[in-house]
Design a protein around this motif. Structure first.
Motif, PDB file in Angstrom:
ATOM      1  N   ARG A   1       0.832  -1.193   0.000  1.00 23.90           N
ATOM      2  CA  ARG A   1       0.000   0.000   0.000  1.00 23.90           C
ATOM      3  C   ARG A   1       0.872   1.251   0.000  1.00 23.90           C
ATOM      4  N   ARG A   2       0.490   2.217  -0.834  1.00 23.58           N
ATOM      5  CA  ARG A   2       1.248   3.453  -0.927  1.00 23.58           C
ATOM      6  C   ARG A   2       0.937   4.371   0.254  1.00 23.58           C
ATOM      7  N   THR A   3       1.935   5.130   0.664  1.00 22.63           N
ATOM      8  CA  THR A   3       1.736   6.106   1.720  1.00 22.63           C
ATOM      9  C   THR A   3       1.031   7.331   1.149  1.00 22.63           C
ATOM     10  N   PHE A   4       0.562   8.190   2.036  1.00 17.49           N
ATOM     11  CA  PHE A   4      -0.087   9.417   1.608  1.00 17.49           C
ATOM     12  C   PHE A   4       0.889  10.278   0.817  1.00 17.49           C
ATOM     13  N   SER A   5       2.144  10.327   1.276  1.00 15.90           N
ATOM     14  CA  SER A   5       3.176  11.099   0.573  1.00 15.90           C
ATOM     15  C   SER A   5       3.379  10.578  -0.842  1.00 15.90           C
ATOM     16  N   GLU A   6       3.435   9.248  -0.987  1.00 22.72           N
ATOM     17  CA  GLU A   6       3.680   8.655  -2.302  1.00 22.72           C
ATOM     18  C   GLU A   6       2.512   8.945  -3.246  1.00 22.72           C
TER      19      GLU A   6
ATOM     20  N   SER B   1       8.023  14.659   2.642  1.00 25.62           N
ATOM     21  CA  SER B   1       6.973  13.727   3.062  1.00 25.62           C
ATOM     22  C   SER B   1       5.867  14.520   3.735  1.00 25.62           C
ATOM     23  N   MET B   2       4.678  13.907   3.752  1.00 28.83           N
ATOM     24  CA  MET B   2       3.535  14.534   4.417  1.00 28.83           C
ATOM     25  C   MET B   2       2.755  13.477   5.171  1.00 28.83           C
ATOM     26  N   THR B   3       2.434  13.777   6.408  1.00 28.13           N
ATOM     27  CA  THR B   3       1.619  12.884   7.219  1.00 28.13           C
ATOM     28  C   THR B   3       0.180  12.891   6.710  1.00 28.13           C
ATOM     29  N   ASN B   4      -0.475  11.757   6.779  1.00 30.03           N
ATOM     30  CA  ASN B   4      -1.888  11.694   6.411  1.00 30.03           C
ATOM     31  C   ASN B   4      -2.666  12.691   7.290  1.00 30.03           C
TER      32      ASN B   4
ATOM     33  N   ARG C   1      -5.554  12.933   8.179  1.00 28.29           N
ATOM     34  CA  ARG C   1      -6.570  12.369   9.079  1.00 28.29           C
ATOM     35  C   ARG C   1      -6.031  12.276  10.501  1.00 28.29           C
ATOM     36  N   TYR C   2      -4.701  12.194  10.617  1.00 29.06           N
ATOM     37  CA  TYR C   2      -4.090  11.983  11.929  1.00 29.06           C
ATOM     38  C   TYR C   2      -3.297  13.190  12.425  1.00 29.06           C
ATOM     39  N   HIS C   3      -2.692  13.926  11.485  1.00 29.84           N
ATOM     40  CA  HIS C   3      -1.786  14.991  11.923  1.00 29.84           C
ATOM     41  C   HIS C   3      -1.502  15.905  10.742  1.00 29.84           C
ATOM     42  N   TYR C   4      -1.314  17.189  11.007  1.00 27.30           N
ATOM     43  CA  TYR C   4      -0.936  18.135   9.958  1.00 27.30           C
ATOM     44  C   TYR C   4       0.572  18.376  10.027  1.00 27.30           C
ATOM     45  N   HIS C   5       1.280  17.808   9.075  1.00 26.90           N
ATOM     46  CA  HIS C   5       2.739  17.956   9.104  1.00 26.90           C
ATOM     47  C   HIS C   5       3.329  17.637   7.729  1.00 26.90           C
TER      48      HIS C   5
ATOM     49  N   ILE D   1      -7.796  16.315   0.613  1.00 30.04           N
ATOM     50  CA  ILE D   1      -7.296  16.924   1.854  1.00 30.04           C
ATOM     51  C   ILE D   1      -8.305  17.922   2.399  1.00 30.04           C
ATOM     52  N   ASP D   2      -8.895  18.738   1.506  1.00 36.66           N
ATOM     53  CA  ASP D   2      -9.930  19.698   1.931  1.00 36.66           C
ATOM     54  C   ASP D   2     -11.089  18.982   2.603  1.00 36.66           C
ATOM     55  N   ARG D   3     -11.491  17.864   2.032  1.00 42.10           N
ATOM     56  CA  ARG D   3     -12.603  17.091   2.592  1.00 42.10           C
ATOM     57  C   ARG D   3     -12.238  16.537   3.970  1.00 42.10           C
TER      58      ARG D   3
END
Length: 291
Positions: free
Chosen positions: A2-7, A120-123, A125-129, A190-192
């Motif tokens: 499974r791909r990460t959010f960043s990928e 990279s960017m965190t998903n 849903r869990y964290h803004y980073h 992301i907006d959603r």
């Protein structure tokens, strides 16, 4: 796998159309600054990438600039779930002539290269980073300054043992960053997510407020009842002033009612009821703590 959010974001950035030759070189410079290692003797530069999407973009950049790639190697890293893609390409001084920090179009291309290769960017849903690994202190400072000057994005810098990182924590700034480098489809998702988190947060705050208020009300009512019982045991309710005695008797018979509801029964306002109950508690405290 499974791909990460960043990928997933990088998969979209791979398809951003190329601009001018200077913009392409500027994007390549972003790759060099984040993941490039120059071999002066052989006149080659080696890129060590974790992202297959970023690797495809780099190869396309090299092809566009007619710079031959001499070697592509996929190696396992210490983390068995990750792999290094090592790409060795011919080095040219023209890569380093571009100054991306004084032109917005060049800077956007440079940012795209930085994020694809070292970001990279965190998903959300869990964290803004969002963060980008960068080794050169000067490049970090110039990137941070240009983010502020061109887009009013507030970025921070953290120095770790083996690297330095530029990071963005404000979701508003993260969205501006992603839109600038060319993300479109993923921005809608992301907006959603951000909207859903806000709604859930508002609901949770409301529920917490209601629960906390209910607890405070229950504790306050219990203290009022206890005070009335203490007075009844020690001096008798008949010895209270008439207005306080009436309130005490109604409260004993209606333990579940709010102050407003008690007031309606006695033709008093909520504040009047509160004031009289406070006086009753003070009288009860003469005989000891009322908890």
């Amino acid at each position: 796998m499974r791909r990460t959010f960043s990928e997933e974001i990088k998969e979209e950035l791979v398809n951003v159309p190329f601009g001018s030759r200077e913009e392409v070189i500027s994007e390549l410079l972003g790759f060099i600054k984040a993941r490039g290692d120059l071999d002066v003797k052989s006149r080659h530069i080696v890129f060590s990438l974790h992202s297959f999407a970023a690797s495809r973009r780099l190869l396309n950049l090299m092809k566009y600039l007619s710079k031959p790639v001499s070697e592509i190697i996929v190696e396992k890293s210490h983390n068995i779930k990750k792999r290094y893609i090592k790409i060795t390409a011919e080095y040219s001084e023209s890569f380093m002539v571009i100054e991306p920090f004084f032109d917005v179009a060049l800077f956007v291309s440079f940012l795209r290269g930085l994020f694809l290769s070292g970001g990279s960017m965190t998903n959300p849903r869990y964290h803004y980073h969002l963060e980008i690994n960068l080794f050169e202190e000067e490049t970090l400072a110039l990137t941070k300054k240009s983010l502020k000057d061109f887009f009013n994005i507030n970025a921070g810098i953290v120095e770790l043992r083996n690297t330095r990182k530029l990071y963005i924590k404000s979701i508003k700034d993260i969205l501006v960053f992603l839109e600038a480098v060319g993300v479109q489809r993923k921005l809608e998702e992301i907006d959603r997510i951000v909207t859903e988190r806000k709604v859930i947060g508002d609901v949770n705050r409301t529920v917490n407020f209601i629960e906390a208020n209910a607890i405070r009300t229950a504790n306050s009512t219990a203290r009022q009842i206890r005070a009335i019982e203490v007075i009844k045991e020690n001096m008798g309710l008949e010895n209270l002033p008439e207005d306080l005695r009436r309130v005490a008797l109604v409260r004993l018979k209606n333990k579940e009612l709010s102050l407003r509801e008690l007031g309606k029964k006695l033709n008093l306002t909520k504040s009047q009821i509160y004031s009289k109950l406070k006086r009753i508690i003070k009288i009860a405290e003469r005989f000891g703590d009322v908890k």
